[in-house]
Design an enzyme around this catalytic site. Structure first.
Site, PDB file in Angstrom:
ATOM      1  N   HIS A 304       0.890  -1.169  -0.005  1.00 52.18           N
ATOM      2  CA  HIS A 304       0.082  -0.001  -0.112  1.00 52.18           C
ATOM      3  C   HIS A 304       0.869   1.118  -0.076  1.00 52.18           C
ATOM      4  O   HIS A 304       1.945   1.162   0.742  1.00 52.18           O
ATOM      5  CB  HIS A 304      -0.845   0.000   1.022  1.00 52.18           C
ATOM      6  CG  HIS A 304      -1.723   1.093   1.499  1.00 52.18           C
ATOM      7  ND1 HIS A 304      -1.487   2.012   2.621  1.00 52.18           N
ATOM      8  CD2 HIS A 304      -2.757   1.948   0.700  1.00 52.18           C
ATOM      9  CE1 HIS A 304      -2.169   3.354   2.486  1.00 52.18           C
ATOM     10  NE2 HIS A 304      -2.785   3.287   1.561  1.00 52.18           N
ATOM     11  N   ASN A 305       0.600   2.251  -0.728  1.00 49.78           N
ATOM     12  CA  ASN A 305       1.263   3.424  -0.859  1.00 49.78           C
ATOM     13  C   ASN A 305       2.945   3.054  -0.897  1.00 49.78           C
ATOM     14  O   ASN A 305       3.548   3.552   0.025  1.00 49.78           O
ATOM     15  CB  ASN A 305       0.849   4.351   0.234  1.00 49.78           C
ATOM     16  CG  ASN A 305      -0.442   5.076   0.130  1.00 49.78           C
ATOM     17  OD1 ASN A 305      -1.070   4.802  -0.710  1.00 49.78           O
ATOM     18  ND2 ASN A 305      -0.731   6.071   1.126  1.00 49.78           N
ATOM     19  N   GLU A 334       1.675   0.242  -5.543  1.00 51.45           N
ATOM     20  CA  GLU A 334       0.721   1.451  -5.700  1.00 51.45           C
ATOM     21  C   GLU A 334       1.402   2.720  -6.223  1.00 51.45           C
ATOM     22  O   GLU A 334       2.553   2.942  -5.359  1.00 51.45           O
ATOM     23  CB  GLU A 334      -0.170   1.401  -4.489  1.00 51.45           C
ATOM     24  CG  GLU A 334      -1.303   2.518  -4.599  1.00 51.45           C
ATOM     25  CD  GLU A 334      -2.074   2.753  -3.389  1.00 51.45           C
ATOM     26  OE1 GLU A 334      -3.059   3.328  -3.331  1.00 51.45           O
ATOM     27  OE2 GLU A 334      -1.716   2.112  -2.267  1.00 51.45           O
ATOM     28  N   ASP A 336       0.488   6.832  -6.257  1.00 52.15           N
ATOM     29  CA  ASP A 336      -0.319   7.905  -6.372  1.00 52.15           C
ATOM     30  C   ASP A 336      -0.012   9.091  -7.038  1.00 52.15           C
ATOM     31  O   ASP A 336       0.919   9.783  -6.973  1.00 52.15           O
ATOM     32  CB  ASP A 336      -0.470   8.521  -4.866  1.00 52.15           C
ATOM     33  CG  ASP A 336      -1.676   7.829  -4.112  1.00 52.15           C
ATOM     34  OD1 ASP A 336      -2.239   6.847  -4.594  1.00 52.15           O
ATOM     35  OD2 ASP A 336      -1.865   8.292  -3.003  1.00 52.15           O
ATOM     36  N   HIS A 349       1.672  11.374  -1.364  1.00 54.11           N
ATOM     37  CA  HIS A 349       0.436  11.293  -0.549  1.00 54.11           C
ATOM     38  C   HIS A 349      -0.307  12.543  -0.707  1.00 54.11           C
ATOM     39  O   HIS A 349      -0.040  13.287   0.203  1.00 54.11           O
ATOM     40  CB  HIS A 349       0.590  10.437   0.590  1.00 54.11           C
ATOM     41  CG  HIS A 349      -0.685   9.988   1.119  1.00 54.11           C
ATOM     42  ND1 HIS A 349      -0.760   9.467   2.599  1.00 54.11           N
ATOM     43  CD2 HIS A 349      -1.887   9.379   0.573  1.00 54.11           C
ATOM     44  CE1 HIS A 349      -1.973   9.178   2.615  1.00 54.11           C
ATOM     45  NE2 HIS A 349      -2.591   8.827   1.558  1.00 54.11           N
ATOM     46  N   GLU A 383      -3.421   5.080  -8.632  1.00 53.66           N
ATOM     47  CA  GLU A 383      -4.415   5.973  -8.024  1.00 53.66           C
ATOM     48  C   GLU A 383      -4.197   7.381  -8.852  1.00 53.66           C
ATOM     49  O   GLU A 383      -3.240   8.092  -8.340  1.00 53.66           O
ATOM     50  CB  GLU A 383      -3.892   6.294  -6.618  1.00 53.66           C
ATOM     51  CG  GLU A 383      -4.882   6.870  -5.739  1.00 53.66           C
ATOM     52  CD  GLU A 383      -6.094   6.128  -5.137  1.00 53.66           C
ATOM     53  OE1 GLU A 383      -6.993   6.939  -4.496  1.00 53.66           O
ATOM     54  OE2 GLU A 383      -5.915   4.885  -5.128  1.00 53.66           O
ATOM     55  N   ILE A 648      20.482  -9.647  31.671  1.00 49.82           N
ATOM     56  CA  ILE A 648      20.614 -11.026  30.759  1.00 49.82           C
ATOM     57  C   ILE A 648      19.017 -11.321  30.782  1.00 49.82           C
ATOM     58  O   ILE A 648      18.246 -11.128  31.646  1.00 49.82           O
ATOM     59  CB  ILE A 648      21.333 -12.102  31.562  1.00 49.82           C
ATOM     60  CG1 ILE A 648      22.638 -12.064  31.479  1.00 49.82           C
ATOM     61  CG2 ILE A 648      20.760 -13.707  31.117  1.00 49.82           C
ATOM     62  CD1 ILE A 648      23.520 -12.758  32.253  1.00 49.82           C
TER      63      ILE A 648
END
Length: 755
Positions: A304-305, A334, A336, A349, A383, A648
């Site tokens: 996505h994006n 994708e 945009d 975006h 997009e 630890i």
């Protein structure tokens, strides 16, 4: 003992690296600083410091470097191309999500020495066998602990080393091992003696016990004894004699044992720690699925994006983000697109402060990296927010840059009844976008009423589910709907992935075409999955559906992809830049089938008359639940979480199941105090898996903290159907999904039918 051998150190390129070079580190056009880099004696660690920073320095290991790019092959180096010629420039690319290191050498010869030298060292680390890897690991620890660099280690140094290695051992026992290893009574250990000390320290009693159970004389496994082990414990029925011989030849270090067809304890341990002894079936790692079915029959690794490296509001848009996603096996990226000020479309975006990159540069990057990891098709999800003019510019860039790689015509010239297969589309890039009319050469010029992700969010996901609406093609668009005009040139490039608005399952059943696909926000998809699971599964047998994260996830967080896979959604788009559980599940599912980015869905999700509903699996055909029993035996050399001196870890193991709603569950062991080196749990966790074909199993190791949240130590996720039964090692991964050798878990897995 010198693990890298003298041969590699005689190489002229390696000699230059060991002598050291002053290189320029470049972060931007204005940030260029000198750094002194050199390769240390172990042949594996690169040491570097700034020219002015007094004693301060840093190191990184060659094992962290994935590749070396030559010339202006990063955005940063491209931006300074006029200042520094390509033959001086190179980029070190790291595994996972770590940023690149852009460097400029003083001369072309020096640049070549580092480019070729690092490539040789990467190749060497990738081709080491288990024994060489272990030797290298021991050598590393010796180097770290030998503070005064005299090639020896006294007891005080050894005590410090144990803390560094995550071992909490009482002084008496440590001294006892030290004295046994110190054959020369000199009060210090040289490297050979240290190897002996390390062997005693890492003596695996729990593996020794399994070995003893099958060895007649307690010294070795005869061929039939090894066969018996493979059949009884590892549940290997076929060709176990042949396999036993192969294992002896591959893992037995002793030549005499090999010649006699027997396996020593060292060989047995090496086999169990190898990839063959790991939890994932070796044949499932390779490309093994039928790749000739329609695209809608596969889960497809999707981002996505893709252009973002960070968050959705102010993050950096970068070509590097595309490279990283494609390297992880992503097959749907994708873009945009918005109108640029100088006639060139830009990618970012929209309506946010994220930085901007050129559309044509994204397409050039795609051309170069699309098929480096997988030959199967890449879907470019567009997009589109551009006006007609710049859409036409986009179409020109797509055609000119991608050439024949871009699919622009039907494969056989016929209107398809089902989508083509990944096999038929090998090496092709498919454009997913709006299209004027359909493939049926629809004559009207109207747009489909597809909405973008952003518009979908503004709608609050309240699209009508009414079945009364006429087909999208025939709608009379209101002025509001037609606000975006589509360029004919761009429209014509869309073939098998035409974006359309979703009008409900009944409408899709009556009017849906296989090449039409809709996008759903996570909340819309979740609602449909819960209310109409069976319909969603049926819809996804013919058409592709794409799911994207809620617009409220401005921090680039992810949703759980499993809920979408449960109803057969193929393109479940995640923010690849964000590490965590959701990307672990994605990496886990796509780890199989040669990491090619396509996974064949179970047969009950490929049949258009299916009645499978994830909410009620017991009502489906062929319902066969399985019992999974996992004995968590021990852990090995877990990494430290807190780097503070003397701290630890207190590790615990949690096993989580993801799948159909009934299968979502988790169980955990108790925690072990102060032992990250060789904790032993010997606890059994039991599960019932209702839909084995959809289930993923995630092993998580955490550092227990009673006062606050546990700290993450490592994890490994795999499909349940790829799990090997028997005694297995699980090689843990970091939060970022990269290997952290030699950290592992040792388990015994049993899978049986539920009676």
């Amino acid at each position: 003992m010198d693990p890298e051998g003298s041969r590699i150190q005689d190489d002229p390129h390696i000699k230059v690296m060991m002598a050291g070079s002053t290189l320029r580190k470049v972060k931007s056009r204005s940030w260029k600083k000198q750094r002194h880099l050199r390769l240390l004696e172990d042949g594996l660690t690169i040491w570097y410091k700034s020219r002015w920073a007094g004693k301060g320095h840093s190191t990184f290991s060659i094992t962290e470097v994935e590749a070396v790019r030559e010339g202006h092959q990063s955005e940063v180096l491209l931006s300074i191309a006029e200042e520094f010629p390509a033959d001086l420039c190179f980029t070190l690319v790291f595994h996972g999500r770590q940023g690149n290191l852009d460097l400029v050498a003083e001369s072309p010869e020096e640049a070549q020495a580092w480019i070729q030298g690092v490539r040789k060292l990467i190749h060497k680390t990738q081709t080491m066998d288990e024994k060489e890897r272990l030797d290298q690991w021991v050598w590393d620890w010796f180097q770290k602990a030998d503070k005064n660099k005299d090639g020896k280690m006294n007891f005080k140094e050894v005590r410090k080393l144990l803390k560094m290695m995550n071992v909490d051992m009482n002084e008496e026992h440590a001294l006892h091992l030290f004295t046994m290893a110190d054959k020369s009574d000199s009060g210090s250990l040289e490297i050979e003696q240290f190897v002996l000390f390390y062997k005693m320290l890492t003596q695996r009693d729990e593996v020794w016990k399994v070995f003893q159970d099958y060895s007649g004389d307690g010294e070795k496994l005869m061929l039939e004894e090894l066969e018996n082990f493979l059949r009884t414990e590892q549940q290997e029925e076929e060709q176990s004699t042949q396999h036993a011989l192969e294992l002896i030849n591959r893992y037995e270090p002793s030549e005499s044992a090999k010649n006699q067809g027997t396996m020593s304890f060292d060989g047995f341990q090496m086999y169990l720690c190898s990839q063959e002894g790991s939890i994932i079936k070796p044949e499932h790692r390779e490309l093994h699925q039928d790749m000739s079915q329609p695209l809608s029959h596969y889960f497809i690794s999707s981002s996505h994006n893709t252009y973002l490296l960070e968050d959705q509001l102010r993050g950096h848009s970068s070509l590097e983000a595309y490279i990283q996603a494609l390297k992880r096996g992503c097959r749907c990226v994708e873009v945009d697109c918005w109108d640029g000020s100088d006639g060139e479309p830009i990618v970012y975006h929209g309506h946010t402060l994220t930085s901007k990159i050129l559309f044509r540069d994204v397409i050039s990057t795609l051309k170069e990296y699309a098929f480096k990891v997988s030959d199967f098709p890449v879907i470019l999800s567009l997009e589109n927010h551009c006006g007609v003019e710049q859409q036409t510019v986009m179409a020109q860039h797509l055609c000119q840059i991608l050439g024949d790689t871009l699919l622009t015509t039907l494969l056989d010239g016929l209107i398809p009844q089902q989508l083509p297969s990944p096999q038929e589309l090998k090496g092709k890039i498919l454009l997913k976008a709006k299209k004027i009319g359909g493939l049926e050469a629809c004559l009207d010029e109207t747009l489909t009423d597809e909405v973008s992700d952003d518009e979908e969010m503004a709608n609050g996901d309240t699209e009508s589910m009414s079945t009364e609406e006429p087909p999208a093609e025939c709608l009379n668009h209101s002025a509001k709907k037609s606000k975006s005009k589509l360029s004919r040139e761009l429209s014509d490039l869309v073939v098998y992935c035409k974006s359309v608005h979703f009008h409900g399952f009944e409408h899709a059943r009556l009017h849906g075409k296989c090449y039409e696909m809709s996008s759903f926000s996570e909340s819309k998809a979740k609602k449909l999955a819960k209310e109409a699971g069976e319909d969603f599964v049926q819809y996804n047998t013919l058409q592709l559906s794409r799911i994207y994260p809620s617009g409220l996830r401005t921090d680039s967080s992810n949703y759980n992809p499993q809920e979408m896979w449960n109803v057969g959604c193929q393109i479940v788009a995640l923010n690849f830049q964000t590490a965590g559980l959701e990307m672990d599940l994605n990496d886990g599912l796509f780890r199989q089938n040669g990491c090619c980015g396509y996974i064949l869905k179970p047969d009950f999700m490929r049949d258009s008359s299916t009645h499978f509903n994830p909410e009620k699996p017991e009502e489906g055909q062929g319902y066969k639940p399985l019992r999974l029993s996992i004995q968590v035996i021990s852990g090995q050399q877990l990494p430290k979480v807190n780097q503070k001196e003397g701290s630890i870890v207190d590790p615990l193991v949690r096993v989580e199941i993801y799948g159909a709603p009934q299968d979502q569950t988790k169980e955990e062991t108790s925690h072990i105090n102060n032992n990250g080196f060789n904790p032993v749990w010997n606890e059994t966790l039991n599960f019932v898996i209702h839909v084995p074909e959809l289930a993923l199993v995630r092993f998580v190791v955490e550092d227990y903290d009673k006062a606050s949240r546990n700290d993450f130590i490592g994890q490994f996720t795999l499909p349940f159907m790829c799990t090997q039964a028997g005694y297995r090692h699980i090689h843990l991964l970091s939060k970022d999904g990269t290997a952290i050798p030699p950290s592992s878990l040792f388990v015994n897995i049993s899978i049986s039918e539920l009676t």
